[in-house]
Design an enzyme around this catalytic site. Structure first.
Site, short mmCIF file in Angstrom:
data_model
loop_
_atom_site.label_atom_id
_atom_site.label_comp_id
_atom_site.label_asym_id
_atom_site.label_seq_id
_atom_site.Cartn_x
_atom_site.Cartn_y
_atom_site.Cartn_z
N SER A 38 0.83 -1.20 0.00
CA SER A 38 0.00 0.00 0.00
C SER A 38 0.87 1.25 0.00
CB SER A 38 -0.97 -0.03 1.19
OG SER A 38 -1.90 1.01 1.12
N HIS A 39 0.65 2.15 0.97
CA HIS A 39 1.36 3.43 0.98
C HIS A 39 2.66 3.37 1.77
CE1 HIS A 39 -1.00 3.25 4.64
NE2 HIS A 39 -0.23 4.18 5.18
N ASP A 78 -2.64 6.22 -3.69
CA ASP A 78 -1.48 5.54 -3.14
C ASP A 78 -0.98 4.50 -4.16
OD1 ASP A 78 -3.68 3.84 -2.85
OD2 ASP A 78 -2.79 2.85 -1.11
N ASP A 108 -1.07 1.23 -4.64
CA ASP A 108 -1.93 0.18 -5.21
C ASP A 108 -3.33 0.70 -5.54
OD1 ASP A 108 -2.81 0.26 -2.49
OD2 ASP A 108 -3.57 -1.79 -2.67
#
Length: 555
Positions: free
Chosen positions: A150-151, A308, A310
């Site tokens: 993710s982020h 982000d 994804d």
């Protein structure tokens, strides 16, 4: 937490991850199974770790992928598996490793042409569409693996499993996969199957498909794309170097939208990113520091959008006007606006559909749902709690305070069952196109109607002993009957929407609330609070919460 002196400033060379060294450690370091931090551990969004720390290495991906193969066979899932990934450096490495294990186990793999990036919502929407109408035990069902942290910072890696329903795997599934993977690691990977990627590519089991168009062409089912086109809204987009970077131009071309991608860089070190509040590179589209680059463009466009890596999260930036202050919207604020708009602009949605929110999301949503006489479903932290409701169309919208959400198609059918940053960004554009007012203006209208909400989250260190006691908290653990001067109306250890344990506690009053829960991956506890009175009241809420939690966690 103090704000780093260079937060929001461009990264310097000394801030960047040594990518060649990171990749070398991915392949060379082997986890020590006597160290808890090096074992496979599935949190709310899969397993995450760093190759430098021996917590995300080739051995982990081999074991996890084999465990997923074992699970799907146990469940009679014999269709293909869709493999997605984001732009983190370790995602590229793990993608190849996962493919080698899948093919060795005779699993047909669906991948994007040229092995390009595939965002989380694209995987989810593809699975939902492919499995629509199939019964639970249909062997042709397909599922997915998404390689993303993710982020998280550039040095991190992550992998998550989406079963045939398309959303994040439920806790019992991830617990099974976690245990199986750790068993393989403890046995030095005995029992796993793997072939070299060069061999895998010759087997015919890897099918590269064009995944852009099916998703893009379907967007009109969930968003009024024609309204956005007709309004000719000027939209600036910063993908933050993420997996959806090549989608925005294709979306613009397909629907005739006025979109400018202001940053088209892809760099595994994410060297173009401004530093986040703690001085780290983190692609968090809900952080004004990480989004500083896009914020520079806010007055040049009618709306600016970010995501982000994804693309399961959204960031909404509005320009400043005579009517409203612009900037990056607080995720809670946009969730409230989105819910209010969708309730009034989706005539095909049944009025008995629930609105889902995590219990640490703003109580502004509660007030909006009460006003519109809509059922509110409040669940623990984690998007997995919305999967069933989105899949069976019993909830119209599911959202969490960390800028992740998804909702049904315009006709009330399921769109996807995972967070979708594309559709939340495009919904912001639809709101502006249809109403002529920005999402920031609409939130200002909501505060005039329902009151102004003051919200805070604080992460604080906690000992292992106290962290373990969080799960044992009960309503009786908290003795106080007043919170920030107001009578306590509820003490919750289970979410009211589904009865699931929240892993902590939430205390509410008529004018505010706080919630506390331990981090799943770090020696921290997270304290959330919200006041509908003011900043001083919010500070008192936080102070009282700390006292109550300290007392409850005493040995």
């Amino acid at each position: 937490m103090a704000i780093h002196k260079r937060a929001g400033k461009p990264a310097q060379q000394s801030d960047l991850t040594n990518i060649p060294k990171l990749i070398s450690h991915y392949f060379r370091l082997v986890p020590d199974m006597t160290q808890a931090a090096q074992r496979v551990s599935f949190g709310t969004s899969g397993h995450r770790g760093c190759a430098f720390d021996a917590s995300f290495n080739e051995s982990h991906i081999i074991a996890i992928t084999q465990a997923v193969v074992d699970f799907r066979r146990q469940q009679g899932i014999n269709g293909p598996l869709l493999l997605g990934m984001d732009t983190h450096a370790l995602s590229q490495a793990a993608y190849i490793t996962a493919m080698e294990v899948l093919v060795a186990n005779q699993i047909k793999v669906i991948a994007q042409l040229d092995d390009a990036f595939v965002p989380t919502p694209v995987v989810s929407q593809y699975l939902v569409a492919a499995n629509r109408g199939k019964v639970q035990d249909d062997p042709s069902r397909i599922d997915g693996l998404i390689i993303t942290p993710s982020h998280n910072p550039p040095k991190d890696g992550g992998i998550k499993y989406n079963p045939p329903h398309g959303g994040p795997a439920e806790g019992e599934i991830t617990a099974w996969i976690e245990q199986r993977a750790n068993d393989y690691l403890s046995a030095q990977l005995e029992g796993v199957k793997r072939v070299n990627i060069a061999v895998a590519l010759t087997t015919g089991l890897i099918e590269h498909r064009e995944l852009y168009q099916p998703y893009i062409e379907s967007l009109a089912q969930v968003i009024d794309m024609q309204a956005i086109a007709d309004a000719n809204i000027r939209i600036g987009v910063d993908p933050l170097g993420g997996s959806g970077i090549y989608y925005w131009d294709k979306i613009a071309a397909h629907y005739g939208l006025n979109i400018t991608v202001v940053n088209d860089r892809v760099d595994p070190a994410f060297g173009f990113m401004p530093l986040d509040k703690d001085g780290k590179i983190r692609m968090d589209c809900s952080s004004p520091y990480a989004m500083a680059g896009l914020l520079e463009h806010q007055q040049q466009f009618d709306l600016c959008l970010g995501n982000d890596p994804d693309f399961d999260r959204h960031g909404i930036v509005c320009p400043t006007t005579d009517e409203v202050a612009g900037g990056l919207m607080n995720p809670n604020h946009f969730l409230a606006v989105a819910i209010d708009y969708l309730i009034t602009h989706r005539p095909q949605w049944s009025s008995d559909l629930a609105i889902g929110k995590t219990l640490v999301s703003s109580a502004m949503i509660d007030r909006i749902c009460a006003f519109h006489q809509r059922t509110l479903m409040e669940v623990p932290v984690g998007f997995k709690w919305f999967v069933d409701g989105l899949a069976n169309q019993s909830i119209a919208f599911g959202g969490e305070e960390s800028a992740g959400a998804a909702f049904l198609q315009r006709d009330g059918q399921t769109w996807c069952t995972d967070k979708d940053g594309f559709i939340l960004c495009l919904l912001a554009a639809e709101i502006l196109a249809v109403t002529g007012k920005s999402p920031a203006w609409h939130y200002q209208r909501l505060t005039a109607q329902f009151g102004n909400a003051f919200y805070a989250r604080i992460d604080s260190p906690i000992s292992a002993a106290k962290k373990a006691r969080f799960s044992k908290l009960t309503a009786e653990s908290l003795q106080a009957e007043l919170l920030a001067g107001d009578p306590v109306t509820a003490k919750l250890t289970h979410a009211p929407g589904n009865g699931a344990a929240i892993g902590g506690i939430k205390v509410t009053t008529e004018n505010g609330w706080f919630a506390a829960r331990p981090s799943g991956t770090e020696p921290l506890f997270k304290l959330y609070a919200e006041s509908f009175v003011g900043e001083t009241h919010l500070k008192q809420l936080l102070a009282d919460a700390r006292v109550m939690i300290d007392e409850a966690l005493k040995a």
